[in-house]
Scaffold this motif. Structure first.
Motif, PDB file in Angstrom:
ATOM      1  N   ALA A 140       0.845  -1.218  -0.074  1.00 53.02           N
ATOM      2  CA  ALA A 140       0.016  -0.056   0.073  1.00 53.02           C
ATOM      3  C   ALA A 140       0.662   1.320   0.042  1.00 53.02           C
ATOM      4  CB  ALA A 140      -0.923  -0.066   1.278  1.00 53.02           C
ATOM      5  N   ALA A 141       1.794   1.233   0.658  1.00 55.83           N
ATOM      6  CA  ALA A 141       2.938   2.271   0.803  1.00 55.83           C
ATOM      7  C   ALA A 141       3.337   2.632  -0.303  1.00 55.83           C
ATOM      8  CB  ALA A 141       4.104   2.159   1.856  1.00 55.83           C
ATOM      9  N   MET A 142       3.935   1.432  -1.252  1.00 57.80           N
ATOM     10  CA  MET A 142       4.635   1.758  -2.452  1.00 57.80           C
ATOM     11  C   MET A 142       3.507   2.080  -3.573  1.00 57.80           C
ATOM     12  SD  MET A 142       7.298   1.650  -4.198  1.00 57.80           S
ATOM     13  CE  MET A 142       7.652   1.511  -5.969  1.00 57.80           C
ATOM     14  N   LEU A 143       2.381   1.737  -3.470  1.00 61.57           N
ATOM     15  CA  LEU A 143       1.213   2.009  -4.445  1.00 61.57           C
ATOM     16  C   LEU A 143       0.989   3.736  -4.226  1.00 61.57           C
ATOM     17  CD1 LEU A 143      -1.394  -0.598  -4.250  1.00 61.57           C
ATOM     18  CD2 LEU A 143      -0.208   0.154  -6.240  1.00 61.57           C
ATOM     19  N   VAL A 144       0.789   4.362  -2.975  1.00 59.39           N
ATOM     20  CA  VAL A 144       0.908   5.673  -2.727  1.00 59.39           C
ATOM     21  C   VAL A 144       2.168   6.487  -3.293  1.00 59.39           C
ATOM     22  CG1 VAL A 144       0.779   7.301  -0.786  1.00 59.39           C
ATOM     23  CG2 VAL A 144      -0.649   5.232  -0.700  1.00 59.39           C
ATOM     24  N   THR A 145       3.404   5.814  -2.995  1.00 55.72           N
ATOM     25  CA  THR A 145       4.617   6.476  -3.539  1.00 55.72           C
ATOM     26  C   THR A 145       4.230   6.599  -5.066  1.00 55.72           C
ATOM     27  OG1 THR A 145       5.599   5.372  -2.004  1.00 55.72           O
ATOM     28  CG2 THR A 145       6.946   6.254  -4.028  1.00 55.72           C
ATOM     29  N   VAL A 146       4.062   5.704  -5.896  1.00 59.33           N
ATOM     30  CA  VAL A 146       4.020   5.645  -7.294  1.00 59.33           C
ATOM     31  C   VAL A 146       2.882   6.424  -7.718  1.00 59.33           C
ATOM     32  CG1 VAL A 146       5.127   3.508  -7.477  1.00 59.33           C
ATOM     33  CG2 VAL A 146       2.688   3.410  -7.636  1.00 59.33           C
ATOM     34  N   THR A 147       1.803   6.573  -7.004  1.00 61.08           N
ATOM     35  CA  THR A 147       0.514   7.545  -7.549  1.00 61.08           C
ATOM     36  C   THR A 147       0.807   8.947  -6.922  1.00 61.08           C
ATOM     37  OG1 THR A 147      -0.605   6.747  -5.764  1.00 61.08           O
ATOM     38  CG2 THR A 147      -0.890   5.328  -7.816  1.00 61.08           C
ATOM     39  N   ALA A 148       1.634   9.186  -6.148  1.00 66.61           N
ATOM     40  CA  ALA A 148       1.658  10.488  -5.542  1.00 66.61           C
ATOM     41  C   ALA A 148       1.984  11.704  -6.729  1.00 66.61           C
ATOM     42  CB  ALA A 148       2.595  10.477  -4.656  1.00 66.61           C
ATOM     43  N   THR A 149       1.205  12.658  -6.489  1.00 68.52           N
ATOM     44  CA  THR A 149       1.449  13.684  -7.462  1.00 68.52           C
ATOM     45  C   THR A 149       2.202  15.153  -6.889  1.00 68.52           C
ATOM     46  OG1 THR A 149      -0.710  14.699  -7.234  1.00 68.52           O
ATOM     47  CG2 THR A 149      -0.421  12.908  -9.060  1.00 68.52           C
ATOM     48  N   THR A 150       2.169  14.998  -5.544  1.00 68.99           N
ATOM     49  CA  THR A 150       2.847  15.958  -4.427  1.00 68.99           C
ATOM     50  C   THR A 150       3.815  15.490  -3.741  1.00 68.99           C
ATOM     51  OG1 THR A 150       1.292  15.638  -2.903  1.00 68.99           O
ATOM     52  CG2 THR A 150       0.544  17.342  -4.586  1.00 68.99           C
ATOM     53  N   LEU A 151       4.788  16.060  -3.120  1.00 67.77           N
ATOM     54  CA  LEU A 151       5.811  15.613  -2.266  1.00 67.77           C
ATOM     55  C   LEU A 151       5.150  15.366  -1.194  1.00 67.77           C
ATOM     56  CD1 LEU A 151       9.104  18.269  -2.477  1.00 67.77           C
ATOM     57  CD2 LEU A 151       8.693  15.465  -2.623  1.00 67.77           C
ATOM     58  N   THR A 152       3.929  15.909  -0.751  1.00 63.91           N
ATOM     59  CA  THR A 152       3.535  15.559   0.603  1.00 63.91           C
ATOM     60  C   THR A 152       2.879  14.245   0.738  1.00 63.91           C
ATOM     61  OG1 THR A 152       2.450  17.856   0.624  1.00 63.91           O
ATOM     62  CG2 THR A 152       1.612  16.221   2.272  1.00 63.91           C
ATOM     63  N   ALA A 153       2.211  13.718  -0.466  1.00 62.77           N
ATOM     64  CA  ALA A 153       1.732  12.375  -0.589  1.00 62.77           C
ATOM     65  C   ALA A 153       3.008  11.201  -0.832  1.00 62.77           C
ATOM     66  CB  ALA A 153       0.829  12.004  -2.075  1.00 62.77           C
ATOM     67  N   LEU A 154       4.191  11.888  -1.563  1.00 64.05           N
ATOM     68  CA  LEU A 154       4.975  11.075  -1.707  1.00 64.05           C
ATOM     69  C   LEU A 154       6.133  10.636  -0.297  1.00 64.05           C
ATOM     70  CD1 LEU A 154       7.280   9.684  -3.754  1.00 64.05           C
ATOM     71  CD2 LEU A 154       8.286  11.949  -3.497  1.00 64.05           C
ATOM     72  N   LEU A 155       5.892  11.861   0.511  1.00 66.25           N
ATOM     73  CA  LEU A 155       6.699  11.520   1.733  1.00 66.25           C
ATOM     74  C   LEU A 155       5.713  10.451   2.615  1.00 66.25           C
ATOM     75  CD1 LEU A 155       7.977  15.216   2.767  1.00 66.25           C
ATOM     76  CD2 LEU A 155       9.276  13.042   2.595  1.00 66.25           C
ATOM     77  N   LEU A 156       4.622  10.652   2.647  1.00 63.79           N
ATOM     78  CA  LEU A 156       3.672   9.817   3.308  1.00 63.79           C
ATOM     79  C   LEU A 156       3.916   8.376   2.974  1.00 63.79           C
ATOM     80  CD1 LEU A 156       1.508   9.342   5.422  1.00 63.79           C
ATOM     81  CD2 LEU A 156      -0.249   9.613   3.663  1.00 63.79           C
ATOM     82  N   GLY A 157       4.062   8.188   1.550  1.00 60.76           N
ATOM     83  CA  GLY A 157       4.096   6.710   1.253  1.00 60.76           C
ATOM     84  C   GLY A 157       5.530   6.424   1.385  1.00 60.76           C
ATOM     85  N   TRP A 158       6.517   7.209   1.180  1.00 62.83           N
ATOM     86  CA  TRP A 158       7.901   6.709   1.263  1.00 62.83           C
ATOM     87  C   TRP A 158       8.336   6.611   2.799  1.00 62.83           C
ATOM     88  CZ3 TRP A 158      10.884   7.647  -3.017  1.00 62.83           C
ATOM     89  CH2 TRP A 158      12.218   7.443  -3.013  1.00 62.83           C
ATOM     90  N   GLU A 159       7.678   7.117   3.859  1.00 62.51           N
ATOM     91  CA  GLU A 159       8.008   7.008   5.242  1.00 62.51           C
ATOM     92  C   GLU A 159       7.396   5.476   5.651  1.00 62.51           C
ATOM     93  OE1 GLU A 159       9.833   8.355   7.343  1.00 62.51           O
ATOM     94  OE2 GLU A 159      10.215  10.397   6.556  1.00 62.51           O
ATOM     95  N   VAL A 160       6.122   5.263   5.083  1.00 65.68           N
ATOM     96  CA  VAL A 160       5.609   4.155   5.610  1.00 65.68           C
ATOM     97  C   VAL A 160       6.178   2.944   4.890  1.00 65.68           C
ATOM     98  CG1 VAL A 160       3.204   2.633   5.562  1.00 65.68           C
ATOM     99  CG2 VAL A 160       3.214   4.951   6.099  1.00 65.68           C
ATOM    100  N   MET A 161       6.738   2.936   3.669  1.00 61.25           N
ATOM    101  CA  MET A 161       7.339   1.909   3.147  1.00 61.25           C
ATOM    102  C   MET A 161       8.494   1.724   3.700  1.00 61.25           C
ATOM    103  SD  MET A 161       8.732   2.040  -1.062  1.00 61.25           S
ATOM    104  CE  MET A 161       9.064   3.568  -0.765  1.00 61.25           C
ATOM    105  N   GLY A 162       9.454   2.737   4.204  1.00 63.95           N
ATOM    106  CA  GLY A 162      10.683   2.347   4.990  1.00 63.95           C
ATOM    107  C   GLY A 162      10.495   1.683   6.193  1.00 63.95           C
ATOM    108  N   ALA A 163       9.487   2.057   6.786  1.00 62.66           N
ATOM    109  CA  ALA A 163       9.320   1.568   8.342  1.00 62.66           C
ATOM    110  C   ALA A 163       8.856   0.033   8.011  1.00 62.66           C
ATOM    111  CB  ALA A 163       8.291   2.309   9.083  1.00 62.66           C
ATOM    112  N   ALA A 164       7.766  -0.225   6.986  1.00 64.21           N
ATOM    113  CA  ALA A 164       7.418  -1.540   6.659  1.00 64.21           C
ATOM    114  C   ALA A 164       8.618  -2.444   6.192  1.00 64.21           C
ATOM    115  CB  ALA A 164       6.279  -1.483   5.647  1.00 64.21           C
ATOM    116  N   SER A 165       9.416  -1.826   5.577  1.00 58.06           N
ATOM    117  CA  SER A 165      10.780  -2.831   5.148  1.00 58.06           C
ATOM    118  C   SER A 165      11.691  -3.202   6.318  1.00 58.06           C
ATOM    119  CB  SER A 165      11.423  -1.989   4.038  1.00 58.06           C
ATOM    120  OG  SER A 165      12.163  -0.782   4.813  1.00 58.06           O
ATOM    121  N   TRP A 166      11.813  -2.342   7.263  1.00 59.81           N
ATOM    122  CA  TRP A 166      12.545  -2.420   8.470  1.00 59.81           C
ATOM    123  C   TRP A 166      11.880  -3.719   9.237  1.00 59.81           C
ATOM    124  CZ3 TRP A 166      10.444  -1.785  13.419  1.00 59.81           C
ATOM    125  CH2 TRP A 166      11.396  -2.127  14.503  1.00 59.81           C
TER     126      TRP A 166
END
Length: 624
Positions: free
Chosen positions: A116-142
């Motif tokens: 889900a975080a990766m899908l937010v990352t690839v569909t984000a059109t603003t840095l705000t949404a990108l950062l949201l997906g980017w952060e959750v993706m990093g935490a989930a990968s850990w």
């Protein structure tokens, strides 16, 4: 955009996020139903991704003042969302056949949250949404890398991967701040090139740093080696179309930003080309199949980064998609062999493809795809990328072509080991350390990417390539000529044949060079020497300064305050009390004197008034 189309985009990220959250919170009680539930959610997500990409759906919602949360499946986001969802389905089907550490609900829930975080990352059109997906993706990968948290080696590997990527991720925050300072009010990704003056260069540097860190490019590549401590299904998902590809995707999408900076495009292109060559040599030196595949992920992602630097968006997108199919297939087969044979070393896997021929055939397809052998999809994708490199700089093309040759060498090296015959005793001594995966989910999960590796080559044909270019907004771009296609194909075949003939022979390179390549160019050691140790020493020095200087100063100030209070109590307080007593006594004496004229006799008051007026008259006469 209609409400129905907008709902598709919300559901695209919401379905896996909600399902994953419920499974992760349910704990062991949901272990029995977790695999089926996760696969069903992934299949639903894939259907939503296809529908959203077809509709080019876009949706926006208020988040912060002036900074909306906006998602879109238009342009490059559509094909990438379908790729991510398809990879998730394949990997979860494979995971459903095993028991990842026992905590199946937590594992499958985290996998869905990651997707889900990766899908937010690839569909984000603003840095705000990108950062949201980017952060959750990093935490989930850990959490996924350290899924078997009772084993210290795995938790340490998760921490190394998390800290390394987080250090690079700070670049996105720097970029967001610089974009606001540079006048990009809404933080839309397509408006980042409009940042004013020097802020444009800060935005570019921040985005490039974060992307190279997430995609395990030099000098951040070593974290991917540590990530191999995670379960095989995690490796397949992280290294195929998701986390490692996220940085390359971001650079492909923001190629106008790197071009606008004047230096960003060349820096990104050379970073990708050098990583593709250097990490290809690292892969060639490995004796562990998962480490070989991890290094090859860095190298193959380097071609995507190279494509972003030369604005070969169509070729980079095809490279990302084709690599997702080949690498997920290779990692799933590696995990199957690990579960079945209890080893991942190349020597221990000798003859593995002969003993399990269907799985061996699937691995052969993946290895030949990674080698760039025609007519498989990665051959066509690499040539599109190299054509873009040749149009910018012949030296870039030469380095990229050399990296493609190395990729054929390490892919065929792995293939040679698994197809070599072994003695009967060695074949019978293989220890089955884990239960054999169930056949149906494994067959499906291997068949789909195995078909995609050659099938995606259709997208390199002129008509489909033009359609893909229009879909991702990359235009037609430079196309390789017949000579370039024959050159890359011939080099791949010759290098592959040489690697097969040489087989497991020792190289003629100096042992120190081989050891350095096997140790991932000692990048982690360099990071510890250049960054970790100085930071720890600085922290220790600051702690000592805090203990020995600041604490002593605070204690000294406190002791001084206590002594001052005691002195005040003994000396100053007594003097003040005496002064107060004296003032009181003087007041009492004055009061007694003031009471004497108050006799109550009228003639005395009259005499006092006459005396007072007489004195006043004298004063007035003397003053004048």
């Amino acid at each position: 955009m209609s409400g129905q189309a907008g709902a598709l985009v919300w559901a695209l990220a919401g379905v896996p996020a909600a399902t994953g959250g419920v499974l992760a919170l349910a704990g062991r009680r949901a272990d029995r139903v977790a695999p089926g539930t996760a696969v069903a959610a992934a299949l639903g997500t894939l259907a939503l991704a296809v529908a959203a990409a077809r509709e080019a759906a876009t949706v926006s919602a208020p988040f912060l003042e002036g900074l909306p949360l906006s998602l879109s499946a238009a342009g490059m986001s559509g094909p990438l969302a379908v790729t991510v969802a398809g990879a998730t389905v394949t990997v979860l089907l494979f995971a459903a056949a095993g028991r990842e550490g026992g905590a199946r609900a937590r594992f499958h829930g985290l996998m869905l949250l990651f997707a889900a975080a990766m899908l937010v990352t690839v569909t984000a059109t603003t840095l705000t949404a990108l950062l949201l997906g980017w952060e959750v993706m990093g935490a989930a990968s850990w959490a996924l890398i350290g899924h078997r948290w009772r084993e210290p080696a795995r938790t340490e590997a998760a921490q190394v991967a998390f800290v390394t990527t987080r250090a690079a991720d700070l670049g996105l925050y720097v970029a967001a701040g610089a974009a606001l300072a540079g006048g990009v009010g809404s933080l839309r990704l397509d408006r980042l090139p409009e940042a004013a003056g020097p802020w444009l260069h800060v935005v570019t540097a921040g985005v490039v740093t974060a992307a190279l860190g997430k995609s395990a490019q030099l000098p951040f590549a070593f974290w991917l080696s540590r990530a191999m401590q995670g379960p095989s299904a995690v490796s397949a998902l992280l290294h195929s179309a998701t986390m490692v590809a996220a940085g390359a995707y971001l650079l492909l999408r923001l190629s106008p930003l790197t071009a606008a900076s004047g230096w960003g495009g060349a820096a990104v292109a050379w970073a990708g080309a050098v990583t593709a060559l250097a990490l290809g040599l690292v892969a060639l030196a490995q004796r562990d199949l998962k480490q070989l595949l991890a290094a090859s992920t860095c190298a193959q992602t380097g071609f995507m980064v190279l494509a972003a630097g030369v604005a070969a968006t169509t070729g980079g997108t095809l490279q990302l998609t084709a690599h997702a199919a080949a690498k997920s297939l290779a990692f799933l087969v590696s995990g199957w062999w690990l579960a079945r044979l209890g080893t991942k070393s190349l020597t221990g896997l000798r003859g593995a493809a002969r003993r399990h021929r269907a799985v061996g055939a699937a691995f052969t397809v993946a290895a030949l795809g990674l080698a760039g052998v025609p007519p498989l999809s990665l051959w066509a994708a690499k040539d599109l990328v190299l054509a873009g490199a040749l149009a910018h700089d012949p030296w870039l093309y030469a380095v990229g072509l050399a990296a493609a040759v190395v990729s054929a060498c390490y892919s065929i090296k792995a293939l040679w080991y698994v197809w070599q015959p072994v003695e009967r005793e060695a074949a019978g001594s293989a220890v089955r350390r884990a239960a054999s995966p169930r056949r149906v989910p494994v067959a499906v999960s291997l068949a789909v990417p195995a078909a995609a590796v050659p099938g995606l080559a259709v997208l390199a044909l002129p008509g489909p390539r033009a359609a893909l270019g229009r879909a991702v907004g990359g235009g037609s771009g430079p196309a390789p000529g017949a000579g370039e296609l024959l050159l890359s194909a011939g080099l791949a075949v010759v290098a592959g044949c040489a690697a097969w003939v040489l087989g497991g022979r020792r190289t003629v390179l100096p042992p120190a060079v081989v050891a350095a390549a096997r140790d991932w160019l000692r990048l982690e050691r360099a990071a510890r020497v250049c960054l970790v140790r100085p930071v720890r020493r600085l922290a220790a020095a600051l702690a000592a300064f805090d203990d020995r200087v600041l604490d002593r100063c605070v204690h000294a100030l406190a002791a001084g305050a206590v002594r001052c209070a005691a002195f005040t109590d003994r000396r100053v307080e007594a003097a003040v009390d005496a002064a107060v007593e004296e003032v009181g006594a003087a007041g009492r004496r004055l009061g007694r004197l003031a009471r004497r004229p108050q006799s109550g006799l009228l003639h005395q008051y009259l005499a006092q008034a006459v005396a007072a007026f007489t004195v006043l008259a004298l004063v007035l006469v003397l003053v004048r």
